[in-house]
Each structure stands twice: as C-alpha cells, then as structure tokens.
Write an enzyme that holds these catalytic residues in place. Structure first.
Site, PDB file in Angstrom:
ATOM      1  CG  PHE A 172      -1.771  -1.096   1.504  1.00  0.00           C
ATOM      2  CD1 PHE A 172      -3.089  -1.086   1.062  1.00  0.00           C
ATOM      3  CD2 PHE A 172      -1.319  -2.214   2.199  1.00  0.00           C
ATOM      4  CE1 PHE A 172      -3.934  -2.160   1.302  1.00  0.00           C
ATOM      5  CE2 PHE A 172      -2.162  -3.285   2.453  1.00  0.00           C
ATOM      6  CZ  PHE A 172      -3.470  -3.252   1.997  1.00  0.00           C
ATOM      7  CG  ASP A 173       1.011   5.917  -1.544  1.00  0.00           C
ATOM      8  OD1 ASP A 173       2.123   6.133  -1.030  1.00  0.00           O
ATOM      9  OD2 ASP A 173       0.259   6.834  -1.927  1.00  0.00           O
ATOM     10  N   GLY A 174       0.890   5.216   1.299  1.00  0.00           N
ATOM     11  CA  GLY A 174       0.396   5.769   2.557  1.00  0.00           C
ATOM     12  C   GLY A 174      -0.646   6.855   2.383  1.00  0.00           C
TER      13      GLY A 174
ATOM     14  CG  PHE B  39      -4.278  -1.282  -3.479  1.00  0.00           C
ATOM     15  CD1 PHE B  39      -5.169  -1.444  -4.528  1.00  0.00           C
ATOM     16  CD2 PHE B  39      -4.077  -2.343  -2.603  1.00  0.00           C
ATOM     17  CE1 PHE B  39      -5.867  -2.637  -4.696  1.00  0.00           C
ATOM     18  CE2 PHE B  39      -4.768  -3.534  -2.766  1.00  0.00           C
ATOM     19  CZ  PHE B  39      -5.664  -3.682  -3.814  1.00  0.00           C
TER      20      PHE B  39
END
Length: 302
Positions: free
Chosen positions: A159-161, A271
């Site tokens: 995941f991106d943050g 994502f």
C-alpha cells in the site's frame, strides 16, 4: 463472537483477461460481443490483474470452509447469458466463488454496499470513483501482462500511505506549499495520528486475519511503500501504532521509483493514488489506482 469474513467485490475484467472480448465489443458492437462469448463459453479465460490476489485470498478458507475468512463476489456488466463463460472460467480455475451479479451493461457498483464489501476492484474508473465517494475502498486495476512474481502461497499486498491508508491531509500541504512546509508539518504533528484513508478498514480486516496466526506463520504479508522519507516517517509509524495495526515491511523511498522495490517485496498487488507511481509499479506487479484525494482532483475537474 464470530468474526465476519473479509469481502472482496470484483469485476470480471479485473479477475480475468477479457481484453480480446472487450476489443470485439468496442470494434463490432454488443451483438458481436455476445455471439463471441457464447461461441467461446467453454474456452476458459486467462487470469487477469487481480487473479493472484483472489486465488490466495480464497486459499485462506481451505482449512475451515464452514467458517470462511474471505468471500469473493463477482460483479459483472455481462448479461447472465454472456456471463456463463465467466462462471465456467471460475469453475475451470477452481475458484470458490458462488455469489455474482450480472447487470447487462449497467454499472454494478451499486451492489457493492449491500454485499458489505471491504474492497471493490474493477477496470472501470467511473465505478471505482463512485465506490470511493460512498466510503468504500476501491481501486482501478490497470492493464498489464505482468502476473504475480510471488510464487509462494503467501499473499503479499503493498500500500501507498497518504490518500490510500491515510487521509490526504498531509499530501495537500505538500501539493499546495511544497516539501519544506510538508516536512515541518509532519515534524510538528509527529505524535498526532493521521486520519484514516479509504483503505484503512481493508488493512484492518487483513490485520484481523493475520492476528489468528503466529508472526512467522501468517499467510498474509503487508508492506507500506511510500515516497515519504525521514523525518516524515515518524508520524506514519506512530499512526499505525495508534491503530494497533501491524505492517510487516515499511519502505520509505524519498521519491525513488517504487516499481523495483515492489518487485523485490514480491507484491501480488499494490495500491497507490498517484498515476505516476502506478505506472512505475505496473511494469513489475499488478497495480490498482486509487483515484482519491488531492492528486486526482484536477483530473476530476477537467
């Protein structure tokens, strides 16, 4: 108290490779498409971008099928007639998917909420955008011939943050005032947890499954892969701690291309909200674009 299963709603084009079918639809129209699907309904479809994610999620049910940890819902713009090929392909690939909606061309997104889905994956940016506006984690699966480079049974999700796991509050400061103002803000608010983003609840559902296994025996491994760097890392770490969520790996890249690192992690899917990061990632791993937050506002307004 019985834990409710993690529910993933997915479109047929995200699950299977329907590029050829879609080309026929665009070039020759609905009737030709329907005839093609019926003529080939016994020819199994090849895996699509999110196939590995679905297969490995369903494998979590193998040891206890009576109390499943995961449920997959198929949402398709096909008619029930043309959708027979999709169901035949599901059976061919031995995917335990029993619930489906076929909408004969209209948007199936409106069925995401009644199924209580934690995540919606589609190749339609419009459907994904509507799901995000309704408060449901959603991503557009990008076209790619890259399939998972993770041959193990362990499911690996990255995941991106900002604007994915977290809100886009900090990203807005970066976009509007620059890196210096962003860094100063993150240092000043390092002990204030970030608000949750659209994928927080999905990550929490994954984490709930992880807690049922020993730390080194979990069938799921997660990673945060962010363009942030020190000193903006501290607030992220403290936020995850405040949420009581375990992230297995955290990669702070300071603006470097994410793709090679995602390949090294062995992500089954990644994502991110920013298209430039998605384009780097999709060269290496299956990628879902999350059209949420300030990075996507200008495009939405154009």
């Amino acid at each position: 108290m019985e834990t409710k299963p993690l529910v993933l709603a997915i479109s047929s084009r995200a699950l299977f490779d329907l590029d050829e079918s879609h080309r026929i639809y665009e070039e020759q129209g609905t009737e030709a498409y329907c005839n093609y699907q019926i003529e080939n309904e016994d020819v199994p479809l090849s895996p699509g971008g999110a196939f590995s994610l679905v297969r490995k999620l369903l494998a979590l049910n193998d040891n206890n099928p009576n109390t499943p940890k995961v449920e997959i819902i198929l949402l398709s713009r096909n008619s029930a007639d043309t959708g027979l090929r999709v169901f035949n392909s599901i059976q061919h690939h031995k995917l335990a998917i029993t619930r489906a909606v076929f909408t004969s061309g209209s948007s199936p997104y409106r069925y995401v909420a009644p199924f209580n889905a934690h995540l919606f994956l589609s190749t339609s940016p419009e459907d994904v955008g509507m799901a995000l506006e309704a408060g449901i984690a959603a991503a557009t699966i990008l076209p790619s011939h890259i399939r998972s480079n993770n041959d193990s049974d362990q499911l690996r999700i990255a995941f991106d943050g900002d604007a994915v796991l977290f809100s886009d509050d900090s990203e807005r400061i970066f976009k509007e005032k620059g890196l210096k103002a962003f860094t100063e803000n993150e240092q000043q608010t390092a002990r204030e947890p970030l608000p949750g983003g659209p994928f927080k609840d999905f990550l929490m559902a994954l984490n709930q499954i992880q807690t049922e296994y020993g730390e080194n025996a979990s069938p799921i491994r997660t990673a945060l892969v962010t363009a942030r760097s020190a000193p903006a890392h501290e607030r992220v770490i403290r936020t995850l701690r405040a949420w009581d969520i375990r992230i297995d790996e955290a990669i702070f890249l300071g603006g470097m291309d994410k793709g090679p690192f995602l390949k090294s992690f062995g992500a089954d899917i990644f994502f991110d909200d920013q298209e430039k990061h998605c384009q780097s990632a999709v060269e290496h791993v299956a990628t879902g674009h999350v059209p949420h937050g300030v990075a996507n506002q200008k495009k939405a307004q154009d």
